[in-house]
Design an enzyme around this catalytic site. Structure first.
Site, short mmCIF file in Angstrom:
data_model
loop_
_atom_site.label_atom_id
_atom_site.label_comp_id
_atom_site.label_asym_id
_atom_site.label_seq_id
_atom_site.Cartn_x
_atom_site.Cartn_y
_atom_site.Cartn_z
N ASP A 20 -22.87 -57.39 111.10
CA ASP A 20 -21.77 -56.43 111.00
C ASP A 20 -20.42 -57.06 111.38
O ASP A 20 -20.37 -57.94 112.24
CB ASP A 20 -22.07 -55.26 111.94
CG ASP A 20 -21.20 -54.06 111.63
OD1 ASP A 20 -20.58 -54.02 110.55
OD2 ASP A 20 -21.14 -53.16 112.48
N GLY A 21 -19.38 -56.57 110.73
CA GLY A 21 -18.02 -57.00 111.11
C GLY A 21 -17.37 -57.90 110.06
O GLY A 21 -16.27 -58.42 110.30
N ARG A 24 -13.89 -56.45 108.94
CA ARG A 24 -12.85 -56.58 109.97
C ARG A 24 -12.41 -58.04 110.12
O ARG A 24 -11.24 -58.34 110.30
CB ARG A 24 -13.37 -56.05 111.32
CG ARG A 24 -13.22 -54.53 111.43
CD ARG A 24 -14.07 -53.99 112.55
NE ARG A 24 -15.48 -53.94 112.16
CZ ARG A 24 -16.47 -53.71 113.02
NH1 ARG A 24 -16.22 -53.52 114.29
NH2 ARG A 24 -17.71 -53.65 112.57
N TRP A 25 -13.35 -58.95 110.01
CA TRP A 25 -13.04 -60.38 110.12
C TRP A 25 -12.05 -60.77 109.02
O TRP A 25 -11.06 -61.47 109.26
CB TRP A 25 -14.33 -61.18 109.99
CG TRP A 25 -14.21 -62.66 110.10
CD1 TRP A 25 -14.30 -63.39 111.25
CD2 TRP A 25 -13.99 -63.60 109.04
NE1 TRP A 25 -14.16 -64.73 110.97
CE2 TRP A 25 -13.96 -64.88 109.61
CE3 TRP A 25 -13.82 -63.47 107.66
CZ2 TRP A 25 -13.78 -66.04 108.86
CZ3 TRP A 25 -13.62 -64.64 106.90
CH2 TRP A 25 -13.60 -65.90 107.51
N ARG A 33 -12.01 -58.17 101.75
CA ARG A 33 -13.26 -57.93 102.47
C ARG A 33 -14.36 -58.90 102.01
O ARG A 33 -15.19 -59.34 102.80
CB ARG A 33 -13.74 -56.48 102.24
CG ARG A 33 -12.89 -55.43 102.93
CD ARG A 33 -13.44 -54.04 102.62
NE ARG A 33 -14.84 -53.90 103.02
CZ ARG A 33 -15.23 -53.65 104.26
NH1 ARG A 33 -14.35 -53.48 105.22
NH2 ARG A 33 -16.50 -53.54 104.52
N HIS A 37 -17.71 -61.25 103.67
CA HIS A 37 -19.13 -61.31 103.30
C HIS A 37 -19.54 -62.75 102.97
O HIS A 37 -20.65 -63.18 103.29
CB HIS A 37 -19.41 -60.40 102.10
CG HIS A 37 -19.18 -58.95 102.40
ND1 HIS A 37 -19.65 -58.34 103.55
CD2 HIS A 37 -18.53 -57.98 101.72
CE1 HIS A 37 -19.30 -57.07 103.56
NE2 HIS A 37 -18.61 -56.82 102.46
N ASN A 68 -25.10 -48.38 101.58
CA ASN A 68 -24.01 -49.27 101.16
C ASN A 68 -23.58 -49.07 99.70
O ASN A 68 -22.53 -49.58 99.28
CB ASN A 68 -24.36 -50.75 101.40
CG ASN A 68 -24.32 -51.15 102.86
OD1 ASN A 68 -25.04 -52.05 103.30
ND2 ASN A 68 -23.49 -50.50 103.68
N ARG A 71 -19.99 -48.00 98.83
CA ARG A 71 -18.84 -48.91 98.88
C ARG A 71 -18.25 -49.12 97.47
O ARG A 71 -18.94 -48.89 96.47
CB ARG A 71 -19.26 -50.25 99.47
CG ARG A 71 -19.69 -50.07 100.90
CD ARG A 71 -19.87 -51.37 101.61
NE ARG A 71 -20.21 -51.09 102.99
CZ ARG A 71 -19.92 -51.86 104.02
NH1 ARG A 71 -19.29 -53.00 103.83
NH2 ARG A 71 -20.27 -51.53 105.24
N LEU A 194 -27.95 -48.11 115.45
CA LEU A 194 -29.00 -48.77 114.66
C LEU A 194 -28.75 -48.72 113.15
O LEU A 194 -29.30 -49.51 112.40
CB LEU A 194 -30.34 -48.08 114.92
CG LEU A 194 -31.24 -48.72 115.96
CD1 LEU A 194 -32.58 -48.01 116.00
CD2 LEU A 194 -31.46 -50.19 115.64
N GLU A 206 -35.98 -54.87 122.18
CA GLU A 206 -34.85 -54.99 123.10
C GLU A 206 -33.57 -55.14 122.27
O GLU A 206 -33.53 -55.95 121.33
CB GLU A 206 -35.02 -56.21 124.02
CG GLU A 206 -36.22 -56.13 124.92
CD GLU A 206 -36.10 -55.02 125.97
OE1 GLU A 206 -34.97 -54.66 126.35
OE2 GLU A 206 -37.16 -54.51 126.39
C1 FPP Z 1 -21.57 -55.25 107.29
O1 FPP Z 1 -20.22 -55.58 107.60
C2 FPP Z 1 -22.07 -56.18 106.30
C3 FPP Z 1 -22.62 -55.85 105.08
C4 FPP Z 1 -22.78 -54.45 104.64
C5 FPP Z 1 -23.05 -56.89 104.13
C6 FPP Z 1 -23.77 -58.04 104.76
C7 FPP Z 1 -24.02 -59.03 103.71
C8 FPP Z 1 -23.90 -60.36 103.86
C9 FPP Z 1 -23.55 -61.05 105.14
C10 FPP Z 1 -24.14 -61.25 102.69
C11 FPP Z 1 -25.61 -61.20 102.39
C12 FPP Z 1 -26.02 -62.39 101.75
C13 FPP Z 1 -27.16 -63.02 102.02
C14 FPP Z 1 -27.33 -64.32 101.41
C15 FPP Z 1 -28.24 -62.50 102.89
P1 FPP Z 1 -19.07 -54.59 107.16
O2 FPP Z 1 -18.65 -54.92 105.78
O3 FPP Z 1 -19.53 -53.16 107.34
O4 FPP Z 1 -17.94 -54.95 108.19
P2 FPP Z 1 -16.86 -53.95 108.81
O5 FPP Z 1 -17.62 -52.97 109.66
O6 FPP Z 1 -16.01 -54.87 109.62
O7 FPP Z 1 -16.14 -53.30 107.66
#
Ligand code: FPP
Length: 240
Positions: A20-21, A24-25, A33, A37, A68, A71, A194, A206
């Site tokens: 997660d994050g 924001r990163w 965004r 990812h 998701n 989005r 969660l 945990e």
């Molecule tokens: C949550 O952060 C992240 C996701 C919904 C996507 C995660 C997907 C990847 C890291 C790429 C997957 C690829 C592979 C190869 C497994 P967010 O977008 O909700 O962040 P935010 O809360 O800061 O908006």
């Protein structure tokens, strides 16, 4: 008294990760965004390699939830493209002795993605180094419903006595069939929930929540989470 310096670190058998994050990163850096990812996918590979190195046997990562789909299309497409690239590189994972598995409902995914998933699972089936499970179009509640439906169908066909249904029977129909429950769940980014991840499987897991965004997550953060985990007294409802 145990001494933290001399005790070998207790390595969890199975680590669940909520990546997660990313958004924001990217925002912090004035980037789209999807750049978050992209960096998140790189970090995922680094962390899987590190887990394998330190002796973790299973990693399960939340890549795309059933929620998701809400989005924007361009973000969904970008996540699916990252997955495509990852899967096309999956032969590397085979060399690294990684077994890949996917959890979730595959039917709504693009046919080429489904095919790449099947191929990655097939090609890596004999690997026994580490098992990496990617939760994709996954939801914990949907998974339990899916299991209940299968049991109901078997019962209706007369192939299952409803009285014989217990926890052992139900777990045979979860996406995680055959995979031990996570010992440690790590959620970075400061969110304390969660989000419908492995609801059944994490009954005694945990939890460690860290204030770092997933694209900034490093092996040192993993060590920190494992150190917290190692100090916990796991009782599984009993007394110790
Ligand atoms: C949550 O952060 C992240 C996701 C919904 C996507 C995660 C997907 C990847 C890291 C790429 C997957 C690829 C592979 C190869 C497994 P967010 O977008 O909700 O962040 P935010 O809360 O800061 O908006």
């Amino acid at each position: 008294m145990p001494n933290d310096q001399t005790q070998p670190l207790l390595i969890p058998n199975h680590i669940a990760l909520i990546m997660d994050g990313n958004g924001r990163w990217a925002k912090q850096r004035g980037l789209p965004r999807n750049a978050g990812h992209k960096q998140g996918a790189k970090v995922f590979e680094t962390i899987c390699d590190y887990c394998q190195k330190i002796g973790v046997r299973y990693v399960t990562a939340y890549a795309f939830s059933t929620e998701n789909w809400k989005r924007p299309k361009n973000e969904i497409d970008a996540i699916m493209d990252l997955l495509r690239s990852y899967l096309k590189e999956a032969s590397k994972q085979t060399k690294r002795n990684v077994r890949l598995l996917f959890l979730g409902d595959r039917a709504p995914l693009a046919p080429d993605v489904q095919q790449l998933m099947r191929k990655a699972e097939r090609d890596s089936a004999g690997n026994d180094g580490i098992t990496v499970c990617i939760a994709l179009n996954y939801g914990g509640r949907a998974e339990i419903v899916h299991s209940a439906k299968e049991l109901a169908r078997l019962a209706a066909e007369g192939r299952l006595d409803p009285e014989s249904i217990d926890e052992t029977v139900l777990v045979q129909h979860l996406y995680t069939k055959g995979i031990p429950d996570p010992d440690l769940m790590i959620r970075p980014s400061g969110e304390l929930r969660l989000s419908n991840f492995l609801l059944w499987q994490m009954a005694y897991t945990e939890f460690v929540f860290l204030d770092v965004l997933w694209p900034d997550f490093t092996p040192a953060h993993l060590d920190l989470a494992i150190a917290q985990y190692a100090k916990r007294n796991r009782r599984f409802g009993g007394i110790r």
